[in-house]
Design an enzyme around this catalytic site. Structure first.
Site, PDB file in Angstrom:
ATOM      1  N   LEU A 197       2.700  11.012   6.334  1.00  0.00           N
ATOM      2  CA  LEU A 197       2.126  10.047   5.416  1.00  0.00           C
ATOM      3  C   LEU A 197       2.108   8.666   6.064  1.00  0.00           C
ATOM      4  O   LEU A 197       3.055   8.252   6.719  1.00  0.00           O
ATOM      5  CB  LEU A 197       2.930   9.999   4.114  1.00  0.00           C
ATOM      6  CG  LEU A 197       2.969  11.276   3.282  1.00  0.00           C
ATOM      7  CD1 LEU A 197       3.631  11.005   1.930  1.00  0.00           C
ATOM      8  CD2 LEU A 197       1.570  11.856   3.085  1.00  0.00           C
ATOM      9  N   SER A 198       1.007   7.964   5.872  1.00  0.00           N
ATOM     10  CA  SER A 198       0.820   6.636   6.450  1.00  0.00           C
ATOM     11  C   SER A 198      -0.154   5.861   5.585  1.00  0.00           C
ATOM     12  O   SER A 198      -1.120   6.426   5.052  1.00  0.00           O
ATOM     13  CB  SER A 198       0.265   6.743   7.884  1.00  0.00           C
ATOM     14  OG  SER A 198      -0.145   5.471   8.360  1.00  0.00           O
ATOM     15  N   ASN A 217       0.855  -1.193   0.000  1.00  0.00           N
ATOM     16  CA  ASN A 217       0.000   0.000   0.000  1.00  0.00           C
ATOM     17  C   ASN A 217       0.887   1.238   0.000  1.00  0.00           C
ATOM     18  O   ASN A 217       0.762   2.116   0.850  1.00  0.00           O
ATOM     19  CB  ASN A 217      -0.958  -0.015   1.184  1.00  0.00           C
ATOM     20  CG  ASN A 217      -2.053   1.036   1.057  1.00  0.00           C
ATOM     21  OD1 ASN A 217      -2.456   1.386  -0.048  1.00  0.00           O
ATOM     22  ND2 ASN A 217      -2.528   1.550   2.175  1.00  0.00           N
ATOM     23  N   GLN A 257       2.824  -9.162  13.755  1.00  0.00           N
ATOM     24  CA  GLN A 257       2.845  -7.872  14.450  1.00  0.00           C
ATOM     25  C   GLN A 257       1.467  -7.265  14.645  1.00  0.00           C
ATOM     26  O   GLN A 257       1.352  -6.137  15.143  1.00  0.00           O
ATOM     27  CB  GLN A 257       3.760  -6.895  13.721  1.00  0.00           C
ATOM     28  CG  GLN A 257       3.265  -6.427  12.371  1.00  0.00           C
ATOM     29  CD  GLN A 257       4.349  -5.722  11.588  1.00  0.00           C
ATOM     30  OE1 GLN A 257       5.351  -6.317  11.209  1.00  0.00           O
ATOM     31  NE2 GLN A 257       4.166  -4.432  11.357  1.00  0.00           N
ATOM     32  N   GLY A 304       6.012   8.438   0.814  1.00  0.00           N
ATOM     33  CA  GLY A 304       7.054   8.210   1.808  1.00  0.00           C
ATOM     34  C   GLY A 304       7.840   6.943   1.529  1.00  0.00           C
ATOM     35  O   GLY A 304       9.078   6.917   1.664  1.00  0.00           O
ATOM     36  N   HIS A 305       7.154   5.871   1.149  1.00  0.00           N
ATOM     37  CA  HIS A 305       7.859   4.636   0.782  1.00  0.00           C
ATOM     38  C   HIS A 305       8.769   4.865  -0.427  1.00  0.00           C
ATOM     39  O   HIS A 305       9.909   4.381  -0.463  1.00  0.00           O
ATOM     40  CB  HIS A 305       6.851   3.538   0.426  1.00  0.00           C
ATOM     41  CG  HIS A 305       6.011   3.065   1.570  1.00  0.00           C
ATOM     42  ND1 HIS A 305       4.667   3.310   1.634  1.00  0.00           N
ATOM     43  CD2 HIS A 305       6.318   2.350   2.680  1.00  0.00           C
ATOM     44  CE1 HIS A 305       4.172   2.767   2.737  1.00  0.00           C
ATOM     45  NE2 HIS A 305       5.150   2.188   3.395  1.00  0.00           N
TER      46      HIS A 305
END
Length: 282
Positions: free
Chosen positions: A185-186, A28, A57, A32-33
């Site tokens: 960003l997330s 996704n 996790q 940022g990635h």
């Protein structure tokens, strides 16, 4: 761009590489990635990105099953960024048997903050990252792994693991990538409604305000800090957030700060059903 599904396929793809540069992700992908990938490229002779949603996790009530999986879009972004190898194992490829051997973070670092509110989280993170490292870097004299600083505590846990296991890996931390208004960003920002997206910036604003208050009280920080943190959490809660923590910690080990320490302010809070985290060095 090579797509490797198994560890054997990955190692074959990396057979000629002497210094891989690796960016682990859960997919996704956002800007940022891609920034991590672009910064990784000059660090090695082959750029590797993993896409794997790691069940270990996630707590039982969390969003493992609904976590966004955007494979085709992710591959298009990675190819445009110049990624050389995508490692996208199925769960049975990475965990062909129950993963009963796990890596546990130092409790002094791993059981506080995120580790307190998400018990077992850093065991899941450390275990999968160790397995990914062994998949990517096995037989290599050296390598580079690139992580974002938005997951500040996670970066510290990984660095400690690499140091204590004497892994031949340089861990690079990259500053948080933010939207124009300052929101970190997330991948989970996609869960936010339009109204929640406008409100989401309040977390970073609350952290910045807490940081300013902490600096103003620097000469007697230890005595003032509990009240300052409570004030910040109350202000955010009054806006409808469910706050886990807003806190000021010592930057090098996330312990309670004293006067003169380099500081970081960190926070985690839920807006509607979406849990967001952020941090700033102060």
């Amino acid at each position: 761009m090579i797509i490797a599904r198994s560890i054997d396929e990955l190692r074959q793809a990396l057979s000629a590489s002497q210094r891989p540069a690796f960016v682990p992700t859960m997919g996704n992908l956002h800007a940022g990635h891609i920034k991590l990938v672009e910064l990784a490229k000059p660090q090695g002779d082959c750029t590797v990105v993993s896409i794997f949603v790691n069940r270990l996790q996630f707590l039982p009530h969390e969003d493992f099953d609904s976590y966004p999986r955007t494979w085709e879009a992710d591959c298009a972004k990675l190819q445009a960024a110049g990624c050389d190898v995508v490692f996208a194992p199925r769960e049975t490829d990475l965990y062909p048997e129950a993963q009963t051997v796990k890596v546990h973070a130092d409790p002094a670092l791993g059981d506080i903050l995120e580790g307190e509110f998400r018990p077992g989280f850093f065991t899941g993170v450390s275990t999968v990252v160790m397995k990914l490292f062994m998949s990517v870097f096995a037989g290599k004299a050296q390598g580079v792994a690139v992580f974002g600083k938005k997951d500040y505590q996670q970066l510290m846990v990984i660095r400690q693991m690499v140091r204590q296991f004497a892994l031949p890996i340089t861990v690079l931390g990259v500053d948080t990538c933010r939207a124009e208004d300052g929101l970190a960003l997330s991948s989970r920002n996609g869960y936010l409604s339009e109204r929640e997206r406008a409100e989401a910036l309040q977390l970073s604003l609350a952290l910045r305000a807490l940081g300013r208050d902490a600096l103003a009280a620097a000469d007697a920080l230890a005595s003032h800090l509990p009240a300052l943190e409570a004030k910040a959490m109350t202000a955010l809660s009054q806006r409808g957030w469910q706050t886990d923590y807003l806190t000021v910690r010592r930057r090098n080990d996330l312990q309670a700060p004293q006067a003169g320490d380099a500081l970081v302010v960190l926070g985690a809070a839920k807006l509607g059903t979406t849990r967001l985290i952020d941090n700033f060095d102060i």
